[in-house]
Write a protein that holds these residues in place. Structure first.
Motif, short mmCIF file in Angstrom:
data_model
loop_
_atom_site.label_atom_id
_atom_site.label_comp_id
_atom_site.label_asym_id
_atom_site.label_seq_id
_atom_site.Cartn_x
_atom_site.Cartn_y
_atom_site.Cartn_z
N TYR A 121 81.33 17.74 84.74
CA TYR A 121 81.17 18.69 83.63
C TYR A 121 81.34 20.12 84.12
O TYR A 121 80.95 20.47 85.24
CB TYR A 121 79.78 18.53 82.99
N GLY A 153 80.54 24.11 84.15
CA GLY A 153 79.34 24.92 84.00
C GLY A 153 79.23 25.89 85.15
O GLY A 153 80.13 25.99 86.00
N THR A 186 75.89 25.11 81.02
CA THR A 186 77.09 24.37 80.68
C THR A 186 78.12 25.29 80.05
O THR A 186 77.77 26.27 79.37
CB THR A 186 76.79 23.21 79.72
N ALA A 187 79.38 24.98 80.29
CA ALA A 187 80.46 25.75 79.68
C ALA A 187 80.84 25.20 78.31
O ALA A 187 81.43 25.91 77.50
CB ALA A 187 81.68 25.76 80.59
N GLU A 188 80.51 23.93 78.06
CA GLU A 188 80.92 23.31 76.80
C GLU A 188 80.05 22.12 76.43
O GLU A 188 79.26 22.17 75.49
CB GLU A 188 82.39 22.89 76.87
N THR A 189 80.15 21.03 77.19
CA THR A 189 79.49 19.77 76.85
C THR A 189 78.11 19.69 77.47
O THR A 189 77.92 20.07 78.63
CB THR A 189 80.34 18.58 77.34
N SER A 190 77.15 19.17 76.73
CA SER A 190 75.81 18.96 77.27
C SER A 190 75.84 17.88 78.36
O SER A 190 76.64 16.94 78.29
CB SER A 190 74.85 18.52 76.16
N THR A 194 72.10 22.26 77.71
CA THR A 194 72.92 22.52 76.52
C THR A 194 73.33 23.98 76.49
O THR A 194 72.87 24.79 77.30
CB THR A 194 72.14 22.17 75.24
N LEU A 195 74.18 24.31 75.55
CA LEU A 195 74.65 25.69 75.44
C LEU A 195 73.51 26.67 75.18
O LEU A 195 73.58 27.84 75.57
CB LEU A 195 75.69 25.80 74.32
#
Length: 273
Positions: free
Chosen positions: A110, A112, A133-137, A248-249
């Motif tokens: 992932y 991040g 994270t950059a996108e996905t949890s 998460t974001l």
């Protein structure tokens, strides 16, 4: 503060901290009054464990319906994350504080960013880790693996702490899931301290150092002659599977530890006091 590509040195009074960002952003040296507290060597010092801590069983972890595989760098398991094997970027460095980052990449599945900060005074060091994270949890863990010297002159170090429980350790060195009353060492074991990690290392007549953190998990390892390890971490070994903490974001993983010390009277070496 002095810095180069290879090292960043912080100072406060007669305390010196050296960080090697190119070698996993580990603390390479912590000297109090000229006395080194950490085992020396490129694999030692004190390194961050991120984005997982300790062993991950069979190098596998799940995120929802997805199963991911990590390299088995401690067969049959994956151990201690990728941060210690990565070159970090120096984001800021002052006289007594510094910040470093690295971007998560393969073999971690992932995207991040991880940030580690250091704040040094003449009687304490605070280190913090953040995982975004950059996108996905995704599930993650963070913590530290310091190698404190067993002996800095005089008698060997003594470890004192009062955990509420010990994670029973299986033959594979991973928790079985059963909590047991704390047992005497030697240890390579995870302990629960719900009120927060509070472990004191005492080198008689030399120095007393307390490792503290709000996290309720600590691994203590004292099976080697040269050093002992007190490892605050955000979850137990194999925690990606058994105690997943979702990043998460809007909710990054954040953890900090503070080491405080005081010098003891008596027969300490002149250089140490």
């Amino acid at each position: 503060m002095t810095s180069s590509e290879e090292s960043v040195r912080l100072a406060a009074g007669d305390v010196e901290l050296t960080v090697h960002p190119q070698n996993g952003c580990r603390i390479a040296s912590l000297r109090v009054g000229g006395t080194e507290l950490l085992r020396q060597g490129e694999k030692y010092g004190a390194f961050p464990m991120v984005p997982w801590c300790g062993r991950t069983r069979d190098g596998r972890f799940r995120n929802g319906d997805l199963v991911h595989r990590l390299p088995l760098n401690a067969p049959p398991h994956a151990i201690h994350g990728t941060g210690r094997d990565t070159a970090w970027r120096t984001a800021a460095a002052g006289k007594s504080d510094a910040a470093f980052t690295y971007d998560l990449a393969e073999p971690w599945p992932y995207a991040g960013r991880v940030t580690q900060t250091f704040t040094l005074t003449d009687d304490a060091l605070t280190v913090a880790l953040g995982v975004e994270t950059a996108e996905t949890s995704f599930p993650a863990q963070a913590g530290w693996h310091p190698w404190f010297l067993r002996n800095i002159g005089g008698e060997d170090v003594r470890i004192a702490f009062t955990p509420e429980w010990q994670e029973e350790r299986g033959d594979d060195h991973l928790p079985t899931g059963r909590r047991i009353p704390p047992e005497p060492g030697p240890w390579d074991d995870c302990f629960g301290m719900p009120a927060g990690v509070d472990v004191t290392l005492t080198w008689p007549e030399q120095l007393e150092l307390t490792v503290a953190s709000r996290t309720p998990w600590v691994v203590v390892y004292d099976e080697q002659d040269e050093a002992v390890c007190v490892e605050p971490q955000s979850g137990p070994p194999d925690g990606l599977n058994t105690h997943p903490r979702l990043v998460t974001l809007v909710d990054p993983l954040e953890i900090a530890t503070t080491w405080t010390w005081r010098r003891l009277g008596g027969g300490a070496p002149e250089a140490a006091l």
